[in-house]
Motif scaffolding. Structure first.
Motif, PDB file in Angstrom:
ATOM      1  N   GLY A   6       0.817  -1.201   0.000  1.00 45.31           N
ATOM      2  CA  GLY A   6       0.000   0.000   0.000  1.00 45.31           C
ATOM      3  C   GLY A   6       0.852   1.253   0.000  1.00 45.31           C
ATOM      4  N   GLY A   7       0.201   2.377  -0.246  1.00 39.64           N
ATOM      5  CA  GLY A   7       0.892   3.652  -0.169  1.00 39.64           C
ATOM      6  C   GLY A   7       1.264   3.964   1.272  1.00 39.64           C
ATOM      7  N   GLU A   8       2.209   4.852   1.461  1.00 39.76           N
ATOM      8  CA  GLU A   8       2.680   5.311   2.762  1.00 39.76           C
ATOM      9  C   GLU A   8       3.561   4.289   3.470  1.00 39.76           C
ATOM     10  OE1 GLU A   8      -0.771   6.694   4.910  1.00 39.76           O
ATOM     11  OE2 GLU A   8      -1.194   8.262   3.438  1.00 39.76           O
ATOM     12  N   VAL A   9       3.873   3.166   2.805  1.00 39.95           N
ATOM     13  CA  VAL A   9       4.863   2.226   3.334  1.00 39.95           C
ATOM     14  C   VAL A   9       6.255   2.696   2.919  1.00 39.95           C
ATOM     15  CG1 VAL A   9       5.731  -0.141   3.252  1.00 39.95           C
ATOM     16  CG2 VAL A   9       3.265   0.283   3.331  1.00 39.95           C
ATOM     17  N   LEU A  10       6.394   3.012   1.643  1.00 38.99           N
ATOM     18  CA  LEU A  10       7.630   3.596   1.128  1.00 38.99           C
ATOM     19  C   LEU A  10       7.456   5.107   0.999  1.00 38.99           C
ATOM     20  CD1 LEU A  10       8.375   1.121  -1.829  1.00 38.99           C
ATOM     21  CD2 LEU A  10       9.105   0.929   0.560  1.00 38.99           C
ATOM     22  N   LYS A  11       8.557   5.815   0.898  1.00 40.56           N
ATOM     23  CA  LYS A  11       8.485   7.258   0.662  1.00 40.56           C
ATOM     24  C   LYS A  11       7.968   7.539  -0.744  1.00 40.56           C
ATOM     25  CE  LYS A  11      12.205   8.654   3.820  1.00 40.56           C
ATOM     26  NZ  LYS A  11      13.530   9.324   3.933  1.00 40.56           N
ATOM     27  N   GLN A  12       8.318   6.659  -1.678  1.00 44.51           N
ATOM     28  CA  GLN A  12       7.923   6.855  -3.069  1.00 44.51           C
ATOM     29  C   GLN A  12       6.573   6.196  -3.344  1.00 44.51           C
ATOM     30  OE1 GLN A  12      10.614   5.217  -1.992  1.00 44.51           O
ATOM     31  NE2 GLN A  12      12.486   5.886  -3.022  1.00 44.51           N
ATOM     32  N   ARG A  13       5.843   6.787  -4.278  1.00 40.66           N
ATOM     33  CA  ARG A  13       4.586   6.218  -4.752  1.00 40.66           C
ATOM     34  C   ARG A  13       4.610   6.190  -6.277  1.00 40.66           C
ATOM     35  NH1 ARG A  13       2.761   9.893  -0.800  1.00 40.66           N
ATOM     36  NH2 ARG A  13       1.800   8.920   1.020  1.00 40.66           N
ATOM     37  N   LYS A  14       3.767   5.344  -6.857  1.00 34.30           N
ATOM     38  CA  LYS A  14       3.601   5.411  -8.306  1.00 34.30           C
ATOM     39  C   LYS A  14       3.225   6.844  -8.685  1.00 34.30           C
ATOM     40  CE  LYS A  14       0.292   2.460  -8.101  1.00 34.30           C
ATOM     41  NZ  LYS A  14      -0.874   1.615  -8.449  1.00 34.30           N
ATOM     42  N   PRO A  15       3.795   7.410  -9.736  1.00 29.34           N
ATOM     43  CA  PRO A  15       4.487   6.774 -10.861  1.00 29.34           C
ATOM     44  C   PRO A  15       5.976   6.485 -10.672  1.00 29.34           C
ATOM     45  CG  PRO A  15       4.278   9.107 -11.284  1.00 29.34           C
ATOM     46  CD  PRO A  15       3.538   8.841  -9.992  1.00 29.34           C
ATOM     47  N   ASP A  16       6.519   6.739  -9.493  1.00 29.45           N
ATOM     48  CA  ASP A  16       7.895   6.330  -9.227  1.00 29.45           C
ATOM     49  C   ASP A  16       7.972   4.806  -9.349  1.00 29.45           C
ATOM     50  OD1 ASP A  16      10.298   5.526  -7.529  1.00 29.45           O
ATOM     51  OD2 ASP A  16      10.442   7.706  -7.406  1.00 29.45           O
ATOM     52  N   PRO A  17       9.032   4.267  -9.945  1.00 28.12           N
ATOM     53  CA  PRO A  17       9.126   2.812 -10.112  1.00 28.12           C
ATOM     54  C   PRO A  17       9.474   2.064  -8.828  1.00 28.12           C
ATOM     55  CG  PRO A  17      11.118   3.853 -10.933  1.00 28.12           C
ATOM     56  CD  PRO A  17      10.155   4.971 -10.600  1.00 28.12           C
ATOM     57  N   ALA A  18       9.871   2.782  -7.770  1.00 31.57           N
ATOM     58  CA  ALA A  18      10.345   2.130  -6.545  1.00 31.57           C
ATOM     59  C   ALA A  18       9.349   1.130  -5.952  1.00 31.57           C
ATOM     60  CB  ALA A  18      10.737   3.179  -5.508  1.00 31.57           C
ATOM     61  N   PRO A  19       8.043   1.456  -5.871  1.00 34.05           N
ATOM     62  CA  PRO A  19       7.110   0.462  -5.314  1.00 34.05           C
ATOM     63  C   PRO A  19       7.076  -0.840  -6.111  1.00 34.05           C
ATOM     64  CG  PRO A  19       6.105   2.633  -5.305  1.00 34.05           C
ATOM     65  CD  PRO A  19       7.370   2.750  -6.104  1.00 34.05           C
ATOM     66  N   LEU A  20       7.164  -0.744  -7.431  1.00 31.88           N
ATOM     67  CA  LEU A  20       7.161  -1.940  -8.269  1.00 31.88           C
ATOM     68  C   LEU A  20       8.436  -2.745  -8.049  1.00 31.88           C
ATOM     69  CD1 LEU A  20       5.050   0.009  -9.557  1.00 31.88           C
ATOM     70  CD2 LEU A  20       5.661  -0.988 -11.767  1.00 31.88           C
ATOM     71  N   GLN A  21       9.555  -2.043  -8.001  1.00 34.94           N
ATOM     72  CA  GLN A  21      10.836  -2.713  -7.791  1.00 34.94           C
ATOM     73  C   GLN A  21      10.884  -3.382  -6.417  1.00 34.94           C
ATOM     74  OE1 GLN A  21      13.069   0.849  -8.463  1.00 34.94           O
ATOM     75  NE2 GLN A  21      13.401   0.438 -10.647  1.00 34.94           N
ATOM     76  N   TYR A  22      10.310  -2.728  -5.433  1.00 37.07           N
ATOM     77  CA  TYR A  22      10.244  -3.277  -4.077  1.00 37.07           C
ATOM     78  C   TYR A  22       9.437  -4.576  -4.067  1.00 37.07           C
ATOM     79  CZ  TYR A  22       9.250  -3.353   0.979  1.00 37.07           C
ATOM     80  OH  TYR A  22       9.130  -3.710   2.307  1.00 37.07           O
ATOM     81  N   CYS A  23       8.296  -4.563  -4.748  1.00 32.92           N
ATOM     82  CA  CYS A  23       7.444  -5.756  -4.809  1.00 32.92           C
ATOM     83  C   CYS A  23       8.149  -6.909  -5.514  1.00 32.92           C
ATOM     84  CB  CYS A  23       6.138  -5.431  -5.531  1.00 32.92           C
ATOM     85  SG  CYS A  23       5.021  -4.356  -4.604  1.00 32.92           S
ATOM     86  N   LEU A  24       8.808  -6.610  -6.617  1.00 30.06           N
ATOM     87  CA  LEU A  24       9.500  -7.662  -7.361  1.00 30.06           C
ATOM     88  C   LEU A  24      10.616  -8.280  -6.528  1.00 30.06           C
ATOM     89  CD1 LEU A  24       9.689  -6.099 -10.946  1.00 30.06           C
ATOM     90  CD2 LEU A  24       8.161  -7.895 -10.120  1.00 30.06           C
ATOM     91  N   ALA A  25      11.307  -7.449  -5.757  1.00 34.72           N
ATOM     92  CA  ALA A  25      12.359  -7.968  -4.882  1.00 34.72           C
ATOM     93  C   ALA A  25      11.761  -8.877  -3.806  1.00 34.72           C
ATOM     94  CB  ALA A  25      13.122  -6.814  -4.239  1.00 34.72           C
ATOM     95  N   LYS A  26      10.595  -8.504  -3.300  1.00 34.51           N
ATOM     96  CA  LYS A  26       9.936  -9.288  -2.257  1.00 34.51           C
ATOM     97  C   LYS A  26       9.535 -10.674  -2.748  1.00 34.51           C
ATOM     98  CE  LYS A  26       9.611  -6.829   1.577  1.00 34.51           C
ATOM     99  NZ  LYS A  26      10.051  -7.352   2.900  1.00 34.51           N
TER     100      LYS A  26
END
Length: 230
Positions: free
Chosen positions: A147-167
């Motif tokens: 969900g949002g507010e877990v990471l500092k970045q939100r979509k459209p930043d790619p960080a949430p997607l990259q975080y999920c793929l790593a998980k």
């Protein structure tokens, strides 16, 4: 990113406007926030246009009465008061006023049968995303929910997607980002992930300018695409 050439290992989904129509829930909570501050709430159609960048940005747009606003443009105390009302009203309404789109449940079930890892990556706060998916009866299909507010970045930043793929241990070239807005598609493009755009959601006007791999009018079309890979 190029179109799929084989069965993907992971499908990453947006939530609102992609898996389910939740605009009534969001509009009720956002409107209650405006009323609590003595403001006239915007029409539901306008609130729909404000959705996609997290709750605080939604409320900032409601309070300012326009889309092109930043969090710094809104009085922080007012925003905190609006958020408190939103949290209460939205939490109380999670069990109602949503509609899981046609084909979603059957599609998710099929994807799991094919061994594909499923993820929800949404700008909706985690405290709402998890219980909402449970109320919808689809939470257990997903291997991971961000969900949002877990990471500092939100979509459209790619960080949430990259975080999920790593998980989930999947590389970007074996994944697909699926959503209904420019935030989803831009995040996918920035993460170098194949993208699927659903036309039925809360899409933005500039979506036509983006290099999207697939555009579908229904969830079933996504399922048919995955079925084409034996």
């Amino acid at each position: 990113m190029s179109k799929l050439k084989s069965l993907p290992e992971a499908l990453l989904f947006d939530l609102d406007g992609t898996l389910a129509d939740t605009i009534v829930q969001l509009a009720k909570a956002a409107s209650a926030s405006a009323v609590a501050l003595g403001l006239t709430p915007p029409p539901q159609k306008t609130i729909q246009e404000y959705v996609g960048n997290g709750v605080n940005m939604l409320l900032a747009r409601v309070l300012a009465g326009r889309f092109d606003v930043t969090l710094d443009d809104v009085d922080k105390d007012l925003l905190l008061k609006a958020r408190a009302v939103f949290n209460q009203v939205y939490s109380e309404g999670l069990k109602t006023d949503f509609m899981v789109y046609d084909g979603v449940v059957d599609g998710l079930k099929y994807f799991k049968e094919r061994g594909i890892k499923l993820v929800v990556v949404t700008n909706k706060p985690q405290i709402f995303a998890d219980p909402l998916l449970k109320c919808m009866g689809i939470y257990d299909y997903f291997d991971f929910v961000l969900g949002g507010e877990v990471l500092k970045q939100r979509k459209p930043d790619p960080a949430p997607l990259q975080y999920c793929l790593a998980k989930i241990g999947v590389s970007n070239d074996r994944a697909v980002m699926i959503g209904d807005s420019d935030n989803d598609i831009i995040a996918g493009l920035n993460a170098k992930i194949c993208t699927v755009f659903f036309t039925y959601g809360y899409n933005r006007a500039n979506i036509q300018e983006l290099d999207i791999d697939y555009k579908f009018d229904s969830f079933t079309q996504l399922t048919e695409l995955i079925k084409s890979f034996k």
